[in-house]
Every structure is written in structure tokens, then in C-alpha cells.
Design an enzyme around this catalytic site. Sequence first.
Site, mmCIF file in Angstrom:
data_model
loop_
_atom_site.group_PDB
_atom_site.id
_atom_site.type_symbol
_atom_site.label_atom_id
_atom_site.label_comp_id
_atom_site.label_asym_id
_atom_site.label_seq_id
_atom_site.Cartn_x
_atom_site.Cartn_y
_atom_site.Cartn_z
ATOM 1 N N CYS A 1 0.984 -0.999 0.141
ATOM 2 C CA CYS A 1 -0.076 0.201 0.057
ATOM 3 C C CYS A 1 0.877 1.672 -0.217
ATOM 4 O O CYS A 1 1.787 1.821 0.817
ATOM 5 C CB CYS A 1 -0.652 0.466 1.232
ATOM 6 S SG CYS A 1 -1.996 1.437 1.654
ATOM 7 N N ARG B 1 -12.366 0.189 -5.569
ATOM 8 C CA ARG B 1 -11.887 0.497 -4.252
ATOM 9 C C ARG B 1 -11.614 1.698 -3.622
ATOM 10 O O ARG B 1 -11.718 1.760 -2.625
ATOM 11 C CB ARG B 1 -10.661 -0.556 -4.093
ATOM 12 C CG ARG B 1 -10.451 -1.350 -2.975
ATOM 13 C CD ARG B 1 -9.813 -2.144 -3.532
ATOM 14 N NE ARG B 1 -9.193 -2.617 -1.718
ATOM 15 C CZ ARG B 1 -8.260 -1.768 -0.444
ATOM 16 N NH1 ARG B 1 -7.218 -1.161 -1.673
ATOM 17 N NH2 ARG B 1 -8.006 -2.271 0.415
HETATM 18 P P1 IMP Z 1 -0.888 -6.863 3.536
HETATM 19 O O1 IMP Z 1 -1.419 -8.491 4.413
HETATM 20 O O2 IMP Z 1 -0.283 -5.827 5.054
HETATM 21 O O3 IMP Z 1 -0.444 -7.243 2.591
HETATM 22 O O4 IMP Z 1 -1.991 -5.814 3.369
HETATM 23 C C1 IMP Z 1 -3.564 -6.202 2.755
HETATM 24 C C2 IMP Z 1 -4.107 -5.316 2.761
HETATM 25 O O5 IMP Z 1 -4.149 -4.346 1.849
HETATM 26 C C3 IMP Z 1 -5.600 -5.458 1.658
HETATM 27 O O6 IMP Z 1 -6.316 -6.389 2.779
HETATM 28 C C4 IMP Z 1 -6.022 -4.354 1.131
HETATM 29 O O7 IMP Z 1 -6.739 -3.766 3.109
HETATM 30 C C5 IMP Z 1 -5.157 -3.551 1.825
HETATM 31 N N1 IMP Z 1 -4.530 -3.487 -0.240
HETATM 32 C C6 IMP Z 1 -5.186 -4.225 -1.174
HETATM 33 N N2 IMP Z 1 -4.656 -3.254 -2.193
HETATM 34 C C7 IMP Z 1 -4.204 -2.793 -2.052
HETATM 35 C C8 IMP Z 1 -3.380 -0.654 -2.434
HETATM 36 O O8 IMP Z 1 -2.497 -1.164 -3.584
HETATM 37 N N3 IMP Z 1 -3.231 -0.016 -2.020
HETATM 38 C C9 IMP Z 1 -3.240 0.216 -0.391
HETATM 39 N N4 IMP Z 1 -4.345 -1.167 0.357
HETATM 40 C C10 IMP Z 1 -4.130 -2.358 -0.508
#
Ligand code: IMP
Length: 501
Positions: free
Chosen positions: A319, A418
Amino acid sequence: MAYFFEEPSHTFGEYLLVPGYTSADCIPANVNLVTPVVKFKKGEKPALSMNIPLVSAVMQSVSDDKMAIALAKEGGISFIYGSQTIENQAAMVARVKGYKAGFVTSDSNVKPEDSLQAVIDLKERTGHSTVAVTADGTPNGKLEGIITSRDFRLDRVDLKNSKVSDFMTPFTELITGQDGITLAEASDVIWNNKLNSLPIIDKKGNLKYMVFRKDYASHEEHPLELLDSQQRYIVGAGINTRDYMERVPALLEAGVDVMTLDSSEGFTEWQRRALHDIHEKWPDAKVGAGNVVDREGFLFLAEAGADFVKIGIGGGSICITREQKGIGRGQATATIEVAKARDEYYERTGIYIPICSDGGIVHDYHMTLALAMGADFVMLGRYFARFDESPTNKLIVNGSYVKEYWGEGSNRARNWQRYDMGGASKLSFEEGVDSYVPYAGSLHDNVTMSMSKIRHTMCNCGAMTIPELQQKAKITLVSQASIAEGSAHDVIVKNTTLRAE
Ligand code: IMP
């Protein structure tokens, strides 16, 4: 004047748990990780719970039908990504629901008058060496027999001119089970009769499923698997605030168990309207909402009718929202504040709304911290993207195996809904990146290890259930120096693989 939060916002890596008293029965094997997914009234049971507190992220690079089956086998839920056509998403949900644990439905069989070549062709296509013979060759036709590759010698028969009916075990000699039989009962029949497979038929003699000896073994390996009342895997799906009046009925029709509005920011009129419209038209549909990062946001979605609320803005590994827009909050602080609001709401209304900490989990102990801080379950993207079951390619980069992992807000996924702020505005900047993550092997092995660590930590805290952990946990912020102290330090580490995750 603008509102200033008094405390800086923190993330999981800045906290540790301080052990509490551990009684003799508080051992990892006795820890129960069952957790509610959707809201429920005081004294009642939630309509949906999970056996482990993990859900996989609503992302193209994480949650498809294969991931959903693998995670449901471990006791969690995948939310199949919504950034695809309604038809494709509903088909993924239907595939998960069609995969009845241990009960196999084939998409084609053979007819008695087919040649043995048809059996060979089918085996090549499906990999199954046991093929059901139905009167018309259809998956649910009248069962006439079973043919396996052990019924004929490849070097002795003329495959093209030999008929299936001359080699199959005919129906009259078959042992069958009646539809409605449980997997355990089917397994008993298989073992008692030294069979390799058991066809399950309905009252009219039509084939419903096949149960295989090897599948039952796999079922036994997954004692926490998450099934609905018809023994089908539980599955979730992501929806957006634009096409929900078409998407929701298609997903419900496909058998979806729970949905979530998937948005980077959920404290909006669009989510309120979507929750209202969906619940008005489909009162039994279960819909989570989010994401929010404070008390106000939680209360808004609670009043709007959310079945659970997701927390987190800007903490995801892929993100870049915080850099691009300057919005967000440390994931730990957001979870702690929303958990307090959830408890306050429960106290006031008698309605418990589960909360999900979404994004930013790096180490396994971050999951335990999120739970201790009040989350009922956690959503992970990067974590699951590393496994065999994620939908992306496994590649070799710089001599190491990696898997691809990209954000929904990246140019690759183009899930602009989104980030929808209404109107016709076209998003002109990305909020996510396209990346690689280290390949980590099978979901089963990794989830088993992570859950084992959570169970051990919970025992250190003297807790045998998640609610007990939330009550008993003693959580401390740590200084930068004590974070450094927490890793191996002042030594030259020999075997770095010991420290993975
Ligand atoms: P991770 O487990 O830290 O990789 O975070 C996953 C979460 O990031 C997802 O469940 C979403 O809430 C968020 N997310 C997914 N795609 C994006 C993006 O492109 N930008 C910002 N947040 C994202």
C-alpha cells in the site's frame, strides 16, 4: 480547529506481550481459536464463526477459489476478489461450494458403450484413474458401473474397439452409498469392504458423488475445516459500492456465505447506502464493511448495519496510500481504538460486532497482538500470497523462488472502485504497487506453524480462548532499543533459516 489525536499512532512492531500466569491445563493443545465472523446478540450464537482467526485479503493476487478451498480446510475464510466480472466471481464461489469436502463430483463420466480409449482420454484430462459409468455419460446420470485402469491391460486390449461395458464392474456388483451419508460413514464402508472408492447415489440410482479412500485421509488431516450445514466449504467474497444490486444476488445464488464491502476507506455515504439496500432486499445476507481506523468510523458502520467491521488504512505491505494521500493510522492504534468502540457499542446495545484487523501483519506474533488488542480476526494479503495456493506465478528472481503480489490499487489490478469517492471522477494515481514476495511453500504447513505460535503465546498469557486473551493480555509499548534487543544481537548468526518469519 482541526482535531488532534493526543497520542502518536503505533503499529504492531512497537508492542510486546508480557506473560501472565499459566495454569497446568493451559497448554497449546487445549487452546481454542474459534472466533465470531458476523454480529450477534448477547446470549446468542453468531450465525457464522471460524475455527482459526484468519481471512485472506480481497485481492486478485491472493483470493481465488483454490485459495478459498485451502484456507477453509484449515478453518478460515477467503474473500474472493471482486475486481472481476460478476459471472467470473460467482463461478469461483460456485466452484468452492461444489467442492464438498471429500465428496467428489466429476464434470464428465463415460457410457457403457464407449470405448476404453474414452476412459484413457478422461484419465489424461482429469488425472482420475477411477471413472464412473453412467447410462448417458453425464456426471449425474444413472449409475451403470465403475471402471478403473486396473480393469484392463493396456498391452492386451484394442482400446478403440473394446467396450467399457465388457470391462467395468457392473452396478449389480457394486457397493454404493445413499445420498445423505456422512463422510465418516462413507469411510467406514470403504474400509470395511476394502474399497478404493464409493459411489454415492440418490433414490433413483443416479450418481451424486464419489468418495475416495485417499480424500478421507486428507479430510482427517484437517480437523478444523470450516463447513456449512451441507458439508460444503464456507467462502466469502468482496463487493463494491457500485454494482452490488447485480453482484450480490449472483454471489448468493452461487452459495456465498459472507461478503465484505471492499474499500480503502469505508466511512462514507456509499457504504451506508450499500449496507441499507442489501439488507433491505436480502435480509439474511451477511455483509462486512470498512475500512475504518477510529471510533467514529466504527460507530458509523455499526449503525449502518455492518455485520463486521474491517480496520486499516495505509498499513498493507503493497500500500502507498499514506504516501499518495496522507491518510491512514498506525494499525495497532486503530485496532485498539476500534476495539474499545466495539465493546462500548456491545455494552450499550447488546449487539457484538466482530472486528477484523486488515493489513500490516508482518510476523506471526503480530497476529496474536492484533487479537490481544481486540480484533476478532485478521485479514492478510502478503502472508497468503507467498503460498502454493495463491493465484500468481512462482518465479525465480535473483536465484530465489518468489511469487508475484500486487495491490488492488496498482495499475496492474486497476480496482479503482475500491477507491471510489462517487461521481465520475477517474482515478489518475496508484495507491498500490506490483511486487514479489518470497515463496514459502504450502498454506497448510505455514498456517499450522503460525497457529501453533499463536497457541503458545496465548498460553504464555494464560489464555485458552481469544476472548480470554483479550481480557488477560498485558501489552507494552517497547523502545527502539528494546526492539533491537528482541532480535539476535551481538552475535554472528550461523543458520538464518532458523529465524524465518
Ligand atoms: P498485507 O497483508 O499487509 O499485504 O495487506 C493486505 C491489505 O492491503 C488488503 O487486505 C487491503 O486492505 C490492502 N490493500 C490491497 N491492495 C491495496 C492497494 O493497492 N493499496 C492499498 N492497500 C491495499
